[in-house]
Motif scaffolding. Structure first.
Motif, mmCIF file in Angstrom:
data_model
loop_
_atom_site.group_PDB
_atom_site.id
_atom_site.type_symbol
_atom_site.label_atom_id
_atom_site.label_comp_id
_atom_site.label_asym_id
_atom_site.label_seq_id
_atom_site.Cartn_x
_atom_site.Cartn_y
_atom_site.Cartn_z
ATOM 1 N N SER A 194 72.713 78.157 35.136
ATOM 2 C CA SER A 194 72.222 77.394 36.281
ATOM 3 C C SER A 194 70.710 77.194 36.222
ATOM 4 O O SER A 194 70.195 76.114 36.519
ATOM 5 N N ALA A 195 69.987 78.253 35.836
ATOM 6 C CA ALA A 195 68.530 78.156 35.755
ATOM 7 C C ALA A 195 68.108 77.153 34.684
ATOM 8 O O ALA A 195 67.164 76.376 34.889
ATOM 9 N N GLU A 196 68.783 77.174 33.557
ATOM 10 C CA GLU A 196 68.451 76.223 32.493
ATOM 11 C C GLU A 196 68.718 74.786 32.937
ATOM 12 O O GLU A 196 67.957 73.872 32.605
ATOM 13 N N LYS A 197 69.803 74.582 33.706
ATOM 14 C CA LYS A 197 70.112 73.247 34.216
ATOM 15 C C LYS A 197 69.006 72.763 35.147
ATOM 16 O O LYS A 197 68.549 71.606 35.056
ATOM 17 N N ALA A 198 68.548 73.648 36.037
ATOM 18 C CA ALA A 198 67.454 73.280 36.951
ATOM 19 C C ALA A 198 66.197 72.933 36.165
ATOM 20 O O ALA A 198 65.504 71.952 36.468
ATOM 21 N N CYS A 199 65.899 73.735 35.153
ATOM 22 C CA CYS A 199 64.713 73.476 34.324
ATOM 23 C C CYS A 199 64.814 72.132 33.611
ATOM 24 O O CYS A 199 63.830 71.377 33.540
ATOM 25 N N GLU A 200 65.990 71.819 33.094
ATOM 26 C CA GLU A 200 66.176 70.543 32.395
ATOM 27 C C GLU A 200 65.968 69.370 33.341
ATOM 28 O O GLU A 200 65.326 68.377 32.987
ATOM 29 N N ILE A 201 66.507 69.481 34.556
ATOM 30 C CA ILE A 201 66.391 68.387 35.521
ATOM 31 C C ILE A 201 64.925 68.130 35.863
ATOM 32 O O ILE A 201 64.493 66.981 35.975
ATOM 33 N N ASN A 202 64.153 69.210 36.013
ATOM 34 C CA ASN A 202 62.740 69.083 36.380
ATOM 35 C C ASN A 202 61.803 69.150 35.181
ATOM 36 O O ASN A 202 60.601 69.373 35.334
ATOM 37 N N ALA A 203 62.362 68.934 33.989
ATOM 38 C CA ALA A 203 61.557 68.866 32.764
ATOM 39 C C ALA A 203 60.684 70.112 32.580
ATOM 40 O O ALA A 203 59.561 70.021 32.102
ATOM 41 N N TYR A 204 61.218 71.271 32.952
ATOM 42 C CA TYR A 204 60.537 72.556 32.753
ATOM 43 C C TYR A 204 59.139 72.577 33.373
ATOM 44 O O TYR A 204 58.239 73.208 32.856
ATOM 45 N N GLY A 205 59.009 71.878 34.517
ATOM 46 C CA GLY A 205 57.698 71.843 35.159
ATOM 47 C C GLY A 205 57.653 72.494 36.525
ATOM 48 O O GLY A 205 56.611 72.488 37.171
ATOM 49 N N ILE A 227 57.843 75.857 38.783
ATOM 50 C CA ILE A 227 57.727 77.297 38.569
ATOM 51 C C ILE A 227 58.883 78.064 39.207
ATOM 52 O O ILE A 227 59.228 79.156 38.742
ATOM 53 N N GLY A 228 59.497 77.490 40.247
ATOM 54 C CA GLY A 228 60.668 78.149 40.831
ATOM 55 C C GLY A 228 61.816 78.200 39.849
ATOM 56 O O GLY A 228 62.499 79.229 39.717
ATOM 57 N N ASP A 229 62.040 77.096 39.127
ATOM 58 C CA ASP A 229 63.091 77.061 38.104
ATOM 59 C C ASP A 229 62.778 78.040 36.973
ATOM 60 O O ASP A 229 63.657 78.787 36.513
ATOM 61 N N LEU A 230 61.531 78.029 36.524
ATOM 62 C CA LEU A 230 61.140 78.899 35.407
ATOM 63 C C LEU A 230 61.232 80.374 35.809
ATOM 64 O O LEU A 230 61.648 81.219 35.000
ATOM 65 N N SER A 231 60.849 80.680 37.049
ATOM 66 C CA SER A 231 60.941 82.058 37.536
ATOM 67 C C SER A 231 62.390 82.509 37.575
ATOM 68 O O SER A 231 62.711 83.650 37.206
ATOM 69 N N ALA A 232 63.274 81.605 38.039
ATOM 70 C CA ALA A 232 64.702 81.944 38.089
ATOM 71 C C ALA A 232 65.252 82.183 36.689
ATOM 72 O O ALA A 232 66.060 83.102 36.471
ATOM 73 N N LEU A 233 64.812 81.370 35.721
ATOM 74 C CA LEU A 233 65.280 81.549 34.347
ATOM 75 C C LEU A 233 64.816 82.893 33.788
ATOM 76 O O LEU A 233 65.590 83.621 33.159
ATOM 77 N N LYS A 290 54.780 81.440 31.138
ATOM 78 C CA LYS A 290 54.614 80.045 31.548
ATOM 79 C C LYS A 290 54.467 79.963 33.063
ATOM 80 O O LYS A 290 53.659 79.169 33.576
ATOM 81 N N VAL A 291 55.210 80.796 33.789
ATOM 82 C CA VAL A 291 55.095 80.827 35.250
ATOM 83 C C VAL A 291 53.680 81.210 35.659
ATOM 84 O O VAL A 291 53.069 80.590 36.532
ATOM 85 N N VAL A 292 53.141 82.257 35.027
ATOM 86 C CA VAL A 292 51.786 82.710 35.343
ATOM 87 C C VAL A 292 50.777 81.596 35.066
ATOM 88 O O VAL A 292 49.836 81.378 35.837
#
Length: 458
Positions: A354-365, A367-373, A392-394
Motif C-alpha cells: 500500500s505504501a509503495e502504491k501511494a508513493c507511485e501515485i505521488n511520484a515519491y514526493g 513525506i507522508g507516503d515515504l514515512s509510511a513506506l 529521504k523523509v528527513v
C-alpha cells in the motif's frame, strides 16, 4: 490523514409564456436573411452559460413587440433545443432565440468591436469585449478594454468590480481591492464586490477581513448557503473552529442533505479531536452519498483514532475500491497494517504494498507516503531499506517535523520499529532493558549463591 462572481440574471416565473425572439427587421436595411450564411459554432452553449446577441432582436407575440434585445446583449442559456436556445435576459424575460442570432461569449469580440466603432464614446462595450477577451484567455486585451472603458468615463460599479476580478486572477490583489472598494463606493447596495473582496482577503491570508466581508454580505443575503460555507472556511482558516462549526450547523439545519456542509463540519470536528463526532458526520455523508471515497477514508481515519482499527481498515479498503489511485487512502491503510496495536490486523507485506502504491501515485514526493513506506519496511525487519527511505523523509521534512523524522531515522538505524512517540518508546525500551538485565543479574546471583551453599555443605 484526512483531504468568481459576476452579476447574475433575475429569476423568471416559470409560468411565463415562452416568446419567440426574432431578428429585428426594421433597422437600416438589415435583413434577417443576411445572417443565415454566417457560421455558427458547433459547440452549443450549456445551460447557465451566457451567449451574445449577434443582431438586434425583438420579443414578439402575434400582434405586438413586447421587448427588444440589442445587439451585443448578454443572454443566459436555459435550455439547448437543437436549432435554438431558450434564454433569459438580464431583465428576467424568457424566450427562444435561433442559434444563428446568438454566439458564445468567446466568439463575440467582432460584435463588440463593431459596436465600439459605431459608438466610440460608449465605454460599456469595452467592458463586454473585455469579458470576451477573457473567455479567449487574452488577459492583456481584456485589461486594456477595462481600462479604456473607465478612461472614457464609464463609472458603473460593475466595471470596477469586473476589472477587480481580472486583477485578482492575475494575482494583483492590491489593485483588485482598490477596484472592489471603488465599486462599493459607487453602489453600496451591491454585495458582489464585497464577496469578491472577501475572496481576495482569503488569498492574502487576511482571514478576519474576509470574515467581516462575508458577514456583511450575509446581512443582505441572509441564510445564503454559499456565503455561509465561505465564511465557515474563513473561520476555519482563522482558527475559529467553533464559529466554523456554527456556520456549517446553520447550513445543515436548512438543508440536511447538503453533503459538502456535513463533510466540512466533520473535518473541523476532526481538527478539534472530536473523533466520534467527526466519524458520525462522515457516516451521515455516506448515507447521502456512499460513492464518495473521501468520506470513506475520513471516517476510517477517525475510527482509527477511536481505536476501531478493524472498522477503519474496512473503510480504507472501500475508499480504495471506489478510487484505486487515492493515495491518501493507500497511505492510511499502510500505516494501519504496519503499526496497529491489534497484532491480528498487522500485515507488513501488505503495508509495504500500500505504501509503495501511494508513493507511485505521488511520484515519491510526499513525506507522508515515504514515512509510511519506511515504517512498513521496518515492521518486517528490513531496516536497511527503512533507513534509506527515512533519510529521504528527513531531507524533505519541514522544520516543524524534522526532529521527529530524525528520531525515527535513529530508531531504524538501531533496528527498532516505528513508534508514534519515540521518546516515550526509548524510555520504555530502556526501562525494559534494565529490568531484563536486573532479572538476569538476580538469576545469576541466585545461582551463584546456590552453588556456594552447595560447596559449603560439602
Amino acid at each position: 490523514m484526512i483531504s468568481t462572481t459576476f452579476h447574475g440574471t433575475r429569476k423568471y416565473a416559470r409560468h411565463e409564456p415562452l416568446r419567440r425572439i426574432v431578428g429585428w427587421l426594421g433597422t437600416a436595411g438589415f435583413s434577417l436573411g443576411a445572417s443565415v450564411g454566417l457560421s455558427v459554432s458547433s459547440d452549443a452553449a450549456n445551460p447557465g452559460q451566457p451567449v451574445v446577441a449577434r443582431v438586434e432582436m425583438r420579443f414578439a407575440t402575434e400582434d405586438e413587440v413586447v421587448d427588444i434585445i440589442s445587439k451585443g446583449d448578454l443572454l443566459t442559456v436555459v435550455e439547448d433545443r437543437g436549432e435554438d436556445y431558450v434564454i433569459v435576459t438580464h431583465e428576467g424575460t424568457r424566450g427562444a432565440v435561433d442559434k444563428v442570432n446568438a454566439v458564445e461569449l468567446a466568439e463575440s469580440t467582432d460584435i463588440y468591436t463593431e459596436l465600439i466603432e459605431e459608438f466610440p464614446d460608449e465605454g460599456r462595450y469595452h467592458t463586454l469585449r473585455a469579458s470576451a477577451w477573457w473567455a479567449l484567455g487574452k488577459q492583456k486585451e481584456a485589461m486594456d478594454d477595462f481600462n479604456a472603458a473607465i478612461k472614457k468615463g464609464y463609472e458603473e460599479a460593475h466595471a470596477y468590480s469586473s476589472r477587480g476580478l481580472f486583477y485578482a486572477a492575475q494575482g494583483d490583489h492590491d489593485a483588485a481591492i482598490r477596484d472592489y472598494d471603488k465599486a462599493l463606493q459607487i453602489d453600496p447596495e451591491d454585495v458582489t464586490p464585497m464577496i469578491n473582496r472577501a475572496a481576495v482577503h482569503m488569498a492574502q491570508s487576511e482571514f478576519v477581513k474576509a470574515i467581516e466581508d462575508y458577514s456583511a454580505a450575509l446581512e443582505v443575503r441572509q441564510d445564503n448557503a454559499a456565503l455561509l460555507r465561505q465564511r465557515a472556511i474563513a473561520h476555519k482558516a482563522a482558527g475559529k473552529l467553533d464559529d466554523a462549526i456554527a456556520d456549517f450547523d446553520r447550513i445543515v439545519d436548512m438543508n440536511p442533505k447538503d453533503v459538502a456542509a456535513v463533510m466540512g463540519r466533520g473535518y473541523i470536528r476532526f481538527q478539534q479531536r472530536e473523533f466520534a463526532a467527526a466519524a458520525s458526520d462522515f457516516s451521515a455523508a455516506l448515507e447521502l452519498d456512499d460513492q464518495d471515497p473521501v468520506a470513506w477514508n475520513n471516517r476510517g481515519y477517525n475510527r482509527y483514532q477511536l481505536g476501531k482499527s478493524a472498522a477503519a481498515l474496512k473503510d480504507y479498503n472501500q475508499a480504495i475500491k471506489l478510487a484505486p489511485n487515492y493515495a491518501l487512502a493507500h497511505q492510511n491503510r499502510a500505516w494501519l497494517l504496519a503499526t496497529a496495536d491489534d497484532e491480528s490486523l498487522r500485515d507488513g507485506e501488505a503495508a509495504i504494498e500500500s505504501a509503495e502504491k501511494a508513493c507511485e501515485i505521488n511520484a515519491y514526493g510526499n513525506i507522508g507516503d515515504l514515512s509510511a513506506l519506511a515504517a512498513a519496511l521496518a515492521s518486517v525487519g528490513r531496516f536497511e531499506d527503512a533507513v534509506g527511505w527515512q533519510e529521504k523523509v528527513v531531507e524533505l521534512a519541514p522544520e516543524d517535523v524534522k526532529t521527529f523524522a530524525e528520531r525515527m531515522l535513529n530508531r531504524y538505524r538501531n533496528e527498532k520499529p516505528y513508534a508514534a512517540d519515540p521518546v516515550a518508546a526509548e524510555k520504555s525500551e530502556k526501562e525494559a532493558a534494565e529490568a531484563k538485565a536486573n532479572a538476569e543479574a538476580e538469576k545469576k546471583n541466585a545461582a551463584a549463591l546456590e552453588e556456594a551453599m552447595k560447596k559449603s555443605s560439602e
